[in-house]
Design an enzyme around this catalytic site. Sequence first.
Site, short mmCIF file in Angstrom:
data_model
loop_
_atom_site.label_atom_id
_atom_site.label_comp_id
_atom_site.label_asym_id
_atom_site.label_seq_id
_atom_site.Cartn_x
_atom_site.Cartn_y
_atom_site.Cartn_z
N LYS A 27 2.00 -1.38 6.28
CA LYS A 27 3.13 -0.70 5.65
C LYS A 27 3.03 0.81 5.88
CE LYS A 27 5.23 -0.06 1.11
NZ LYS A 27 5.30 -0.52 -0.28
N LYS B 75 -11.56 4.37 -1.41
CA LYS B 75 -11.19 4.86 -0.06
C LYS B 75 -11.66 6.29 0.12
CE LYS B 75 -6.95 2.09 0.16
NZ LYS B 75 -5.51 2.10 0.30
N GLU C 147 -9.01 0.55 7.98
CA GLU C 147 -9.52 -0.66 8.63
C GLU C 147 -8.55 -1.13 9.72
OE1 GLU C 147 -9.05 -0.13 5.46
OE2 GLU C 147 -10.71 -0.86 4.22
N GLY D 208 3.32 -4.28 -0.60
CA GLY D 208 2.54 -5.00 0.41
C GLY D 208 2.31 -6.45 0.04
N ARG D 209 1.91 -6.69 -1.20
CA ARG D 209 1.57 -8.06 -1.61
C ARG D 209 2.81 -8.92 -1.86
NH1 ARG D 209 0.05 -4.08 -4.98
NH2 ARG D 209 0.87 -3.99 -7.10
N GLU E 14 -4.00 -7.32 -8.12
CA GLU E 14 -3.58 -5.97 -7.74
C GLU E 14 -2.33 -5.58 -8.54
OE1 GLU E 14 -2.36 -4.76 -3.60
OE2 GLU E 14 -4.37 -3.92 -3.52
N HIS F 292 -16.46 -30.98 -5.83
CA HIS F 292 -17.86 -31.22 -5.50
C HIS F 292 -18.67 -29.95 -5.55
CE1 HIS F 292 -17.07 -35.41 -4.47
NE2 HIS F 292 -15.88 -34.95 -4.10
O1 F6P Z 1 -5.70 -0.76 -0.42
C1 F6P Z 1 -4.80 -1.65 -0.95
C2 F6P Z 1 -3.56 -1.72 -0.13
O2 F6P Z 1 -2.82 -0.57 -0.27
C3 F6P Z 1 -2.74 -2.95 -0.50
O3 F6P Z 1 -1.92 -2.72 -1.58
C4 F6P Z 1 -2.02 -3.21 0.77
O4 F6P Z 1 -1.50 -4.50 0.81
C5 F6P Z 1 -3.12 -2.98 1.77
O5 F6P Z 1 -3.85 -1.90 1.25
C6 F6P Z 1 -2.67 -2.70 3.17
O6 F6P Z 1 -1.85 -1.59 3.24
P1 F6P Z 1 -1.01 -1.29 4.54
O7 F6P Z 1 -0.05 -2.40 4.74
O8 F6P Z 1 -0.33 0.02 4.29
O9 F6P Z 1 -1.97 -1.19 5.70
#
Ligand code: F6P
Length: 561
Positions: free
Chosen positions: A225, A523, A231, A286-287, A372, A403
Amino acid sequence: MDHDFDAPAGDKPPASTGGVGGLRGLPEWHALENHFHVVEKLTLRALFDADPNRGTELAAEGAGLYLDYSKNRITRETMRLLLDLARARGIESRRDAMFRGERINVTEDRPVLHVALRAPEDMRIAVDGADVVPEVHAALAHMADFAEKIRTGAWRGYTGKRIRAVVNIGIGGSYLGPEMAYQALRPFADPDIAVRFIANIDGEAFATAVAGLNAEETLFIVCSKTFTTQETMMNARTARRWCVAALGNDAAVAAHFVAVSTNVAEVARFGIDAAHMFVFWDWVGGRYSLGSAVGLSLMIAIGPQQFMQLLIGFRDMDDHFRSAPLARNLPVLMAMIGIWYNNFFGLETQAILPYAHGLMRLPAYLEQLQMESNGKHVDLAGRPLSYQTGPIIWGEPGVDAQHSFYQLLHQGTKIVPCDLIGFLRPVVDVAGHHDILTANLFAQAEALAFGRSPEALAADGVPDGQISYRVCVGNRPSTIILGERLDPRTLGALIALYEHSVFTQGVVWDIDSFDQWGVELGKVLARRIIAELQNQEAGEAHDSSTRALIRRYLAARTRAH
Ligand code: F6P
């Protein structure tokens, strides 16, 4: 029962919403507190014995899903009081405000409009006076056009070969939804296109995802987003190097990378052409974004038509949530039962137990969606809360987990409300399997609720000395969700069921379910430590533990070189 707990000190004056005028000051809340003292003593066995229709009447249907909530520690009076509380918190008007596009995400000053992602073309939903539905459908058409090009082979890689593998690079909401849905809908996916996901920054995640892939036939979808997530951007840069090294030319990037984002400028900076960018909007969390371009990898796998079925399933549940009376409204019922356990029984966790192999990633998806969203410690006005908010969500597919950890569910000292999710018909029918799978779901709900008494064990001939070990006291709550079969439409309805349930709980708790400030601190600290690892020097600002860990790590790295 909800008790005061040490709410973290915020920057704002500590004016808790728990007192008079806040949630815990409401007459509806007090009524539930008093009622709890009656219900906590009741057993499910006694409740079922006293009410022969309980199993069919404490149930509701909507959007193709059947919700049996009869095996919860509630009475009809409990539900009436819980719904009174929901009304007192203005659930209907808050729901309508969300659908109208009001800025209900107050801390980020944004509307919350994942429901617009599945709105039909003739619906109007305005953000700042502009109807967003045409943009949504244009974005879907852009995705569908591209997905078809990949699926038919019209889109070619740099060397002219067709795409055989799609790798989604993204994390959190830019990963969990597409991966969960891809696993769930694999029987609907094109078997000639491999779909893989890279989320973790651990180099092994990258190496595993590209293992065996031919760069000439691989498409990377960089899904973020913000397009600034560390990462994701690192994995994307590594993927670009991998691609260019294999194909021998920077020009290859254009044919092998597309982006999904709200951030046009950062996508351009990465070197992806605007024509290869699939947009969504800051009013999609995002979620909550699976129905947006974030679902591109899924759309390529299952095709635009099946993806539309998924959206229709979401829409079915949106319509149900908007129109069903609260007493038959699935998301509201689920949410309020969750509040009953969380705030009155004081239970800390909730298990998600899908009886469907395809839903193996649903617990992980719902962990983000729920925790979240509702893992918050201040109210909408920023005041610390004096009551519990979101529970800890966890789980695994049902039969596998029987199990492993079900022992604790049946005989442990903790009570864990369980969502058991199953389907009436299999998508992949292997002779006899579905009956056994579903029998296990029903049996577990029965065992949790009614247990096995000492008398029953004795009658079955269990020796006296063994009885206490074998007793299952029962009275352990579960909710059963049944769909027709695990297809795109049913999956859409199931996800929206949880989305709206999370929303309802957030309304009752008076929190912002759509921000996630808690993830920021980690972060920031990671950025500082990354710099220190690169400079080979632990900074003095750290505590003694962190400093020692950094030094230990640096020493090991020196030894390795
Ligand atoms: O760090 C959490 C977060 O902001 C989530 O809310 C989000 O889904 C994820 O990181 C990824 O964010 P992006 O889509 O901006 O890479």
